[in-house]
Design a protein around this motif. Structure first.
Motif, PDB file in Angstrom:
ATOM      1  N   PHE A  32       0.802  -1.125   0.136  1.00 49.31           N
ATOM      2  CA  PHE A  32      -0.045  -0.140  -0.038  1.00 49.31           C
ATOM      3  C   PHE A  32       0.847   1.200  -0.100  1.00 49.31           C
ATOM      4  O   PHE A  32       2.078   1.281   0.158  1.00 49.31           O
ATOM      5  N   ALA A  33       0.163   2.567  -0.389  1.00 48.68           N
ATOM      6  CA  ALA A  33       0.868   3.673  -0.217  1.00 48.68           C
ATOM      7  C   ALA A  33      -0.009   4.651   0.388  1.00 48.68           C
ATOM      8  O   ALA A  33      -1.225   4.638   0.575  1.00 48.68           O
ATOM      9  N   LEU A  34       0.980   5.808   0.949  1.00 46.53           N
ATOM     10  CA  LEU A  34      -0.043   7.010   1.375  1.00 46.53           C
ATOM     11  C   LEU A  34       0.158   8.028   0.219  1.00 46.53           C
ATOM     12  O   LEU A  34       1.391   8.256  -0.263  1.00 46.53           O
ATOM     13  N   LEU A  35      -0.780   8.889   0.045  1.00 43.62           N
ATOM     14  CA  LEU A  35      -0.737   9.940  -0.962  1.00 43.62           C
ATOM     15  C   LEU A  35      -1.302  11.057  -0.241  1.00 43.62           C
ATOM     16  O   LEU A  35      -2.597  10.953   0.077  1.00 43.62           O
ATOM     17  N   THR A  36      -0.873  12.407  -0.505  1.00 43.41           N
ATOM     18  CA  THR A  36      -1.514  13.594   0.057  1.00 43.41           C
ATOM     19  C   THR A  36      -2.859  13.759  -0.679  1.00 43.41           C
ATOM     20  O   THR A  36      -2.910  13.633  -1.888  1.00 43.41           O
ATOM     21  N   LEU A  37      -3.624  14.365   0.084  1.00 39.60           N
ATOM     22  CA  LEU A  37      -4.962  14.712  -0.375  1.00 39.60           C
ATOM     23  C   LEU A  37      -4.743  15.735  -1.675  1.00 39.60           C
ATOM     24  O   LEU A  37      -5.102  15.714  -3.039  1.00 39.60           O
ATOM     25  N   GLU A  38      -3.629  16.819  -1.436  1.00 36.25           N
ATOM     26  CA  GLU A  38      -3.469  17.532  -2.528  1.00 36.25           C
ATOM     27  C   GLU A  38      -2.780  17.066  -3.834  1.00 36.25           C
ATOM     28  O   GLU A  38      -3.389  17.587  -4.924  1.00 36.25           O
ATOM     29  N   ARG A  39      -1.937  15.961  -3.560  1.00 36.42           N
ATOM     30  CA  ARG A  39      -1.450  15.422  -4.720  1.00 36.42           C
ATOM     31  C   ARG A  39      -2.634  14.327  -5.564  1.00 36.42           C
ATOM     32  O   ARG A  39      -2.788  14.492  -6.600  1.00 36.42           O
ATOM     33  N   TRP A  40      -3.431  14.041  -4.654  1.00 43.21           N
ATOM     34  CA  TRP A  40      -4.416  13.006  -5.173  1.00 43.21           C
ATOM     35  C   TRP A  40      -5.594  13.927  -5.778  1.00 43.21           C
ATOM     36  O   TRP A  40      -5.910  13.697  -7.085  1.00 43.21           O
ATOM     37  N   THR A  41      -6.125  15.162  -5.307  1.00 41.28           N
ATOM     38  CA  THR A  41      -6.632  16.190  -6.175  1.00 41.28           C
ATOM     39  C   THR A  41      -6.071  16.429  -7.645  1.00 41.28           C
ATOM     40  O   THR A  41      -7.057  16.504  -8.716  1.00 41.28           O
ATOM     41  N   ASP A  42      -5.033  16.622  -7.490  1.00 45.64           N
ATOM     42  CA  ASP A  42      -4.347  16.913  -8.854  1.00 45.64           C
ATOM     43  C   ASP A  42      -4.189  15.680  -9.800  1.00 45.64           C
ATOM     44  O   ASP A  42      -4.442  16.037 -11.094  1.00 45.64           O
ATOM     45  N   PHE A  43      -3.958  14.719  -9.256  1.00 47.80           N
ATOM     46  CA  PHE A  43      -4.053  13.452 -10.129  1.00 47.80           C
ATOM     47  C   PHE A  43      -5.417  13.185 -10.743  1.00 47.80           C
ATOM     48  O   PHE A  43      -5.629  12.687 -11.996  1.00 47.80           O
ATOM     49  N   ILE A  44      -6.607  13.529  -9.858  1.00 47.22           N
ATOM     50  CA  ILE A  44      -7.902  13.246 -10.655  1.00 47.22           C
ATOM     51  C   ILE A  44      -8.660  14.522 -11.097  1.00 47.22           C
ATOM     52  O   ILE A  44      -9.634  14.373 -11.398  1.00 47.22           O
ATOM     53  N   ASN A  45      -8.013  15.623 -10.941  1.00 48.45           N
ATOM     54  CA  ASN A  45      -8.558  16.796 -11.435  1.00 48.45           C
ATOM     55  C   ASN A  45      -9.771  16.992 -10.851  1.00 48.45           C
ATOM     56  O   ASN A  45     -10.847  17.519 -11.586  1.00 48.45           O
ATOM     57  N   LYS A  46      -9.690  17.203  -9.474  1.00 51.12           N
ATOM     58  CA  LYS A  46     -10.958  17.563  -8.721  1.00 51.12           C
ATOM     59  C   LYS A  46     -10.371  18.545  -7.408  1.00 51.12           C
ATOM     60  O   LYS A  46      -9.180  18.799  -7.374  1.00 51.12           O
ATOM     61  N   LYS A  47     -11.464  18.892  -7.007  1.00 48.75           N
ATOM     62  CA  LYS A  47     -11.079  19.988  -5.817  1.00 48.75           C
ATOM     63  C   LYS A  47     -11.301  19.206  -4.483  1.00 48.75           C
ATOM     64  O   LYS A  47     -11.957  18.104  -4.488  1.00 48.75           O
ATOM     65  N   LYS A  48     -10.481  19.984  -3.467  1.00 49.30           N
ATOM     66  CA  LYS A  48     -10.564  19.033  -2.010  1.00 49.30           C
ATOM     67  C   LYS A  48     -12.163  19.087  -1.655  1.00 49.30           C
ATOM     68  O   LYS A  48     -12.205  17.927  -1.021  1.00 49.30           O
ATOM     69  N   SER A  49     -13.063  19.861  -2.131  1.00 44.33           N
ATOM     70  CA  SER A  49     -14.286  19.837  -1.602  1.00 44.33           C
ATOM     71  C   SER A  49     -15.125  18.723  -2.337  1.00 44.33           C
ATOM     72  O   SER A  49     -16.089  18.443  -1.803  1.00 44.33           O
ATOM     73  N   ASP A  50     -14.512  18.216  -3.317  1.00 42.82           N
ATOM     74  CA  ASP A  50     -15.116  17.100  -3.903  1.00 42.82           C
ATOM     75  C   ASP A  50     -14.846  15.535  -3.474  1.00 42.82           C
ATOM     76  O   ASP A  50     -15.335  14.595  -3.746  1.00 42.82           O
ATOM     77  N   ILE A  51     -13.901  15.553  -2.481  1.00 46.00           N
ATOM     78  CA  ILE A  51     -13.238  14.387  -1.721  1.00 46.00           C
ATOM     79  C   ILE A  51     -14.012  14.342  -0.418  1.00 46.00           C
ATOM     80  O   ILE A  51     -13.857  15.323   0.292  1.00 46.00           O
ATOM     81  N   ASN A  52     -14.450  13.118  -0.065  1.00 45.62           N
ATOM     82  CA  ASN A  52     -15.050  12.832   1.050  1.00 45.62           C
ATOM     83  C   ASN A  52     -14.022  11.805   1.919  1.00 45.62           C
ATOM     84  O   ASN A  52     -13.821  10.668   1.386  1.00 45.62           O
ATOM     85  N   LEU A  53     -13.571  12.372   2.905  1.00 46.26           N
ATOM     86  CA  LEU A  53     -12.464  11.614   3.641  1.00 46.26           C
ATOM     87  C   LEU A  53     -13.110  11.254   4.985  1.00 46.26           C
ATOM     88  O   LEU A  53     -12.413  10.633   5.946  1.00 46.26           O
ATOM     89  N   ASP A  54     -14.671  11.067   4.938  1.00 49.85           N
ATOM     90  CA  ASP A  54     -15.143  10.650   6.452  1.00 49.85           C
ATOM     91  C   ASP A  54     -15.068   9.251   6.541  1.00 49.85           C
ATOM     92  O   ASP A  54     -14.551   8.347   5.380  1.00 49.85           O
ATOM     93  N   LYS A  55     -15.544   8.616   7.471  1.00 45.28           N
ATOM     94  CA  LYS A  55     -15.593   7.153   7.569  1.00 45.28           C
ATOM     95  C   LYS A  55     -16.180   6.486   6.550  1.00 45.28           C
ATOM     96  O   LYS A  55     -17.572   6.631   6.730  1.00 45.28           O
ATOM     97  N   THR A  56     -15.503   5.688   5.642  1.00 46.73           N
ATOM     98  CA  THR A  56     -16.533   5.064   4.533  1.00 46.73           C
ATOM     99  C   THR A  56     -16.804   3.642   4.924  1.00 46.73           C
ATOM    100  O   THR A  56     -17.686   3.185   4.512  1.00 46.73           O
TER     101      THR A  56
END
Length: 158
Positions: free
Chosen positions: A43-67
């Motif tokens: 597994f790997a850890l990836l920062t939220l900032e890098r992830w949003t860049d990778f998938i062309n989304k804004k931070k507000s589009d990402i839900n990091l609540d308990k899934t």
């Protein structure tokens, strides 16, 4: 075409805090550190900032609540010692306390700093050893665990 699975990726808000959890608490060893992307075995850890860049989304589009739909699974030889360590950590929220599953393995689930589920269970080898020590026959262990006879015989031999 040959395709090889490389890793699961967990998106994290605070890389420092997540690294302290995985490296300090769960004793995982870094395989590669690229700053915003840190790889471990499986597994790997990836920062939220890098992830949003990778998938062309804004931070507000990402839900990091308990899934509660995905977990990382680890096994440990000395489950009881791990439980002591876990219980001494005040900031770890349990999903559930220790359960013994129908095949005889004990496990516990809890949340990492970004609310990803982590499960730690005793090794299947230790489960089989315990069942052998309790006097169960190889056939009884096969029936209870569903493990292959060859696996159980190898453990019994050692």
């Amino acid at each position: 075409m040959i395709m090889k699975f490389m890793s699961s990726v967990l998106v994290v808000k605070d890389m420092k805090k997540s690294r302290e959890f995985y490296e300090g608490f769960l004793n995982q060893k870094v395989q590669m550190d690229l700053g915003a992307n840190v790889s471990y075995e499986g597994f790997a850890l990836l920062t939220l900032e890098r992830w949003t860049d990778f998938i062309n989304k804004k931070k507000s589009d990402i839900n990091l609540d308990k899934t509660n739909e995905v977990e990382l699974y680890f096994e440990v030889l000395d489950y009881d010692k791990f439980l002591e360590k876990l219980k001494s950590e005040k900031n770890i929220e349990l999903v559930h306390d220790t359960k013994e599953f129908p095949w005889g393995q004990r496990g516990i689930r809890f949340y990492d700093p970004d609310n990803h589920i982590v499960e730690v269970g005793e090794t299947l080898e230790s489960v089989v050893k315990k069942q052998l020590d309790d006097g169960m026959s190889v056939d009884e262990i096969i029936e209870k665990t569903g493990l292959p006879k060859e696996y159980i015989m190898e453990i019994k031999k050692n």
